[in-house]
Design a protein around this motif. Structure first.
Motif, PDB file in Angstrom:
ATOM      1  N   ILE A 277       0.638  -1.026  -0.182  1.00 36.81           N
ATOM      2  CA  ILE A 277      -0.228   0.216  -0.132  1.00 36.81           C
ATOM      3  C   ILE A 277       0.572   1.016   0.036  1.00 36.81           C
ATOM      4  N   ILE A 278       2.026   1.197   0.605  1.00 33.29           N
ATOM      5  CA  ILE A 278       2.470   2.450   0.859  1.00 33.29           C
ATOM      6  C   ILE A 278       4.117   1.822  -0.193  1.00 33.29           C
ATOM      7  N   GLY A 279       3.719   3.242  -1.161  1.00 31.62           N
ATOM      8  CA  GLY A 279       5.395   2.306  -1.817  1.00 31.62           C
ATOM      9  C   GLY A 279       5.059   2.302  -3.286  1.00 31.62           C
ATOM     10  N   LYS A 280       4.019   1.246  -3.577  1.00 37.30           N
ATOM     11  CA  LYS A 280       3.199   0.295  -4.407  1.00 37.30           C
ATOM     12  C   LYS A 280       4.547  -0.665  -4.989  1.00 37.30           C
ATOM     13  N   VAL A 281       4.851  -1.275  -4.333  1.00 35.69           N
ATOM     14  CA  VAL A 281       5.817  -2.428  -5.198  1.00 35.69           C
ATOM     15  C   VAL A 281       5.374  -3.179  -4.987  1.00 35.69           C
ATOM     16  N   LEU A 282       5.913  -4.352  -5.800  1.00 35.93           N
ATOM     17  CA  LEU A 282       5.339  -5.620  -5.946  1.00 35.93           C
ATOM     18  C   LEU A 282       5.970  -7.236  -5.928  1.00 35.93           C
ATOM     19  N   ASP A 283       5.811  -7.482  -4.554  1.00 37.79           N
ATOM     20  CA  ASP A 283       6.589  -8.515  -4.422  1.00 37.79           C
ATOM     21  C   ASP A 283       6.926  -9.627  -5.053  1.00 37.79           C
ATOM     22  N   THR A 284       8.156  -9.792  -5.352  1.00 36.62           N
ATOM     23  CA  THR A 284       8.975 -10.400  -5.745  1.00 36.62           C
ATOM     24  C   THR A 284       8.380 -12.012  -6.514  1.00 36.62           C
ATOM     25  N   ASN A 285       7.955 -12.001  -5.351  1.00 34.33           N
ATOM     26  CA  ASN A 285       7.596 -13.795  -5.262  1.00 34.33           C
ATOM     27  C   ASN A 285       6.495 -14.019  -5.693  1.00 34.33           C
TER      28      ASN A 285
ATOM     29  N   GLY B  16       9.790  -5.762  -6.277  1.00 35.90           N
ATOM     30  CA  GLY B  16      11.243  -6.283  -4.739  1.00 35.90           C
ATOM     31  C   GLY B  16      10.009  -7.264  -4.532  1.00 35.90           C
ATOM     32  N   PRO B  17      11.137  -7.224  -2.967  1.00 37.92           N
ATOM     33  CA  PRO B  17      11.241  -8.260  -1.530  1.00 37.92           C
ATOM     34  C   PRO B  17      10.346  -7.615  -0.773  1.00 37.92           C
ATOM     35  N   LEU B  18       8.632  -8.011  -0.213  1.00 43.56           N
ATOM     36  CA  LEU B  18       8.554  -7.101   0.643  1.00 43.56           C
ATOM     37  C   LEU B  18       8.010  -7.880   2.619  1.00 43.56           C
TER      38      LEU B  18
ATOM     39  N   LEU C 113       3.254  -4.060   4.502  1.00 40.95           N
ATOM     40  CA  LEU C 113       4.016  -4.729   4.228  1.00 40.95           C
ATOM     41  C   LEU C 113       4.896  -3.050   3.536  1.00 40.95           C
ATOM     42  N   LEU C 114       6.076  -3.914   4.011  1.00 41.34           N
ATOM     43  CA  LEU C 114       7.019  -2.198   3.528  1.00 41.34           C
ATOM     44  C   LEU C 114       8.146  -3.338   2.595  1.00 41.34           C
ATOM     45  N   ASP C 115       8.729  -2.316   1.469  1.00 39.46           N
ATOM     46  CA  ASP C 115       9.390  -3.091   1.062  1.00 39.46           C
ATOM     47  C   ASP C 115      11.016  -2.278   1.585  1.00 39.46           C
ATOM     48  N   PRO C 116      11.925  -3.253   1.909  1.00 38.05           N
ATOM     49  CA  PRO C 116      13.390  -2.933   3.082  1.00 38.05           C
ATOM     50  C   PRO C 116      13.796  -1.619   2.938  1.00 38.05           C
ATOM     51  N   PHE C 117      13.357  -0.828   2.361  1.00 40.65           N
ATOM     52  CA  PHE C 117      14.037   0.954   2.399  1.00 40.65           C
ATOM     53  C   PHE C 117      13.628   1.186   3.377  1.00 40.65           C
ATOM     54  N   THR C 118      11.586   1.657   2.423  1.00 47.21           N
ATOM     55  CA  THR C 118      10.977   2.001   3.080  1.00 47.21           C
ATOM     56  C   THR C 118      10.549   1.533   4.529  1.00 47.21           C
ATOM     57  N   HIS C 119      10.915  -0.064   4.976  1.00 43.44           N
ATOM     58  CA  HIS C 119      10.824  -0.214   6.225  1.00 43.44           C
ATOM     59  C   HIS C 119      11.689   0.524   6.929  1.00 43.44           C
ATOM     60  N   SER C 120      13.400   0.336   6.691  1.00 41.43           N
ATOM     61  CA  SER C 120      14.722   1.235   7.710  1.00 41.43           C
ATOM     62  C   SER C 120      13.788   2.620   8.287  1.00 41.43           C
TER      63      SER C 120
ATOM     64  N   LEU D 247      14.210  10.547   2.388  1.00 44.59           N
ATOM     65  CA  LEU D 247      12.954   9.808   2.231  1.00 44.59           C
ATOM     66  C   LEU D 247      13.478   9.324   1.090  1.00 44.59           C
ATOM     67  N   THR D 248      12.948   7.882   1.232  1.00 43.32           N
ATOM     68  CA  THR D 248      12.640   6.798   0.054  1.00 43.32           C
ATOM     69  C   THR D 248      11.487   7.069  -1.055  1.00 43.32           C
ATOM     70  N   SER D 249      12.487   6.605  -2.384  1.00 44.39           N
ATOM     71  CA  SER D 249      11.720   6.891  -3.270  1.00 44.39           C
ATOM     72  C   SER D 249      10.527   5.725  -3.628  1.00 44.39           C
ATOM     73  N   GLN D 250      10.419   5.482  -3.049  1.00 43.67           N
ATOM     74  CA  GLN D 250       8.851   4.313  -2.135  1.00 43.67           C
ATOM     75  C   GLN D 250       8.265   5.240  -2.460  1.00 43.67           C
ATOM     76  N   LEU D 251       9.066   6.258  -0.805  1.00 45.60           N
ATOM     77  CA  LEU D 251       7.468   6.665  -0.090  1.00 45.60           C
ATOM     78  C   LEU D 251       7.217   8.093  -0.860  1.00 45.60           C
ATOM     79  N   ASN D 252       8.080   8.768  -1.951  1.00 42.41           N
ATOM     80  CA  ASN D 252       8.331   9.324  -2.203  1.00 42.41           C
ATOM     81  C   ASN D 252       6.981   9.672  -3.217  1.00 42.41           C
ATOM     82  N   ARG D 253       7.094   8.274  -3.744  1.00 40.34           N
ATOM     83  CA  ARG D 253       5.485   8.671  -4.509  1.00 40.34           C
ATOM     84  C   ARG D 253       4.342   8.643  -3.821  1.00 40.34           C
ATOM     85  N   HIS D 254       3.955   9.119  -2.527  1.00 38.39           N
ATOM     86  CA  HIS D 254       3.240   9.361  -1.756  1.00 38.39           C
ATOM     87  C   HIS D 254       2.908  11.033  -1.325  1.00 38.39           C
ATOM     88  N   ASN D 255       2.095  11.891  -1.545  1.00 37.05           N
ATOM     89  CA  ASN D 255       1.995  12.595  -0.696  1.00 37.05           C
ATOM     90  C   ASN D 255       2.146  12.959   0.386  1.00 37.05           C
ATOM     91  N   ASP D 256       2.394  13.990   1.638  1.00 33.79           N
ATOM     92  CA  ASP D 256       2.425  14.006   2.643  1.00 33.79           C
ATOM     93  C   ASP D 256       0.910  13.977   3.041  1.00 33.79           C
TER      94      ASP D 256
END
Length: 245
Positions: free
Chosen positions: A35-43, A57-59, A104-111, A138-147
């Motif tokens: 939901i945050i970042g719009k990353v599709l889980d690799t698997n 990427g991995p979620l 559910l977050l990608d590793p960079f946004t999780h960090s 912040l991460t590029s994944q998070l910056n896909r969203h507006n505050d």
């Protein structure tokens, strides 16, 4: 709070199994695209029809309140005081992996979530993104969203609990406190040193560079700087203890 709990050999298999179940429940709730970042889980490639995503990427299952709190009753007590109501039963070993404590977050946004650079505010069952630092930190994944963007959790299954509004708001409030108090750089450095030590990359005297002892010395320095040279030592000691609590 940022470091993840490292299971002891006796509880490692149980912790790993619970973590896998935790992550699977989050997939059941929110689908295979974060939901945050719009990353599709690799698997999960190829994605289901109609799914919008920006990268693969991995979620990971990210705990809103870290897993480590389940083994620290004093931390749970402190969080309850901070929240103004008891959260201790929500953060026990049996409850810490409940999906209400997860995203559910990608590793960079999780960090950076673990470093309190952003949070989720929940009011009247509406979840809003709150960025606590400039986009450049912040991460590029998070910056896909507006505050203040609104997120919809639980669209795939209403049978799995959505993120707890209480836990989301506690995490966000801690982030605000750390940002406004300007102590997070110190805490972040200490946590980084501890991670290096745990990885076997830190030589010399561990006591001098990491852990609670290092934090205590820093806090003593801060306390001393706020007093004259003739400050009462007992009062200074009390101030340090108050800061640490």
């Amino acid at each position: 709070m940022a470091p993840s709990h490292t299971p002891t050999p006796s509880d490692r298999s149980t912790a790993t199994r619970n973590q896998a179940t935790f992550r699977r429940k989050l997939f059941d709730r929110d689908g295979v695209v974060s939901i945050i970042g719009k990353v599709l889980d690799t698997n999960s490639y190829p994605p289901p029809p109609g799914m919008t995503y920006f990268e693969e990427g991995p979620l990971q299952g990210a705990h809103i309140i870290p897993f480590s709190s389940s083994s620290h009753p004093e931390l749970r007590k402190a969080l309850s005081i901070f929240a103004g109501q008891s959260v201790e039963t929500l953060l026990t070993v049996n409850q810490i992996n409940d999906p209400s404590n997860g995203l559910l977050l990608d590793p960079f946004t999780h960090s950076i979530f673990g470093r309190f650079r952003f949070g989720i505010e929940c009011r009247d069952k509406i979840y809003r993104l709150r960025k606590l630092y400039p986009d450049i930190r912040l991460t590029s994944q998070l910056n896909r969203h507006n505050d203040e963007e609104v997120f919809l959790f639980g669209w795939k299954s209403h049978l799995v609990p959505c993120p707890s509004s209480l836990l989301c708001n506690i995490h966000l409030a801690i982030g605000y406190v750390l940002r406004e108090s300007n102590v997070f750089p110190m805490i972040s450095a200490i946590l980084g040193d501890e991670e290096e030590f745990d990885s076997g990359n830190t030589g010399g005297d561990y006591w001098l560079v990491t852990g609670a002892s290092y934090l205590e010395r820093k806090l003593r320095g801060l306390a001393a700087s706020n007093y004259s040279d003739t400050a009462d030592s007992d009062e200074e000691e009390r101030l340090v203890k108050d800061i640490m609590l």
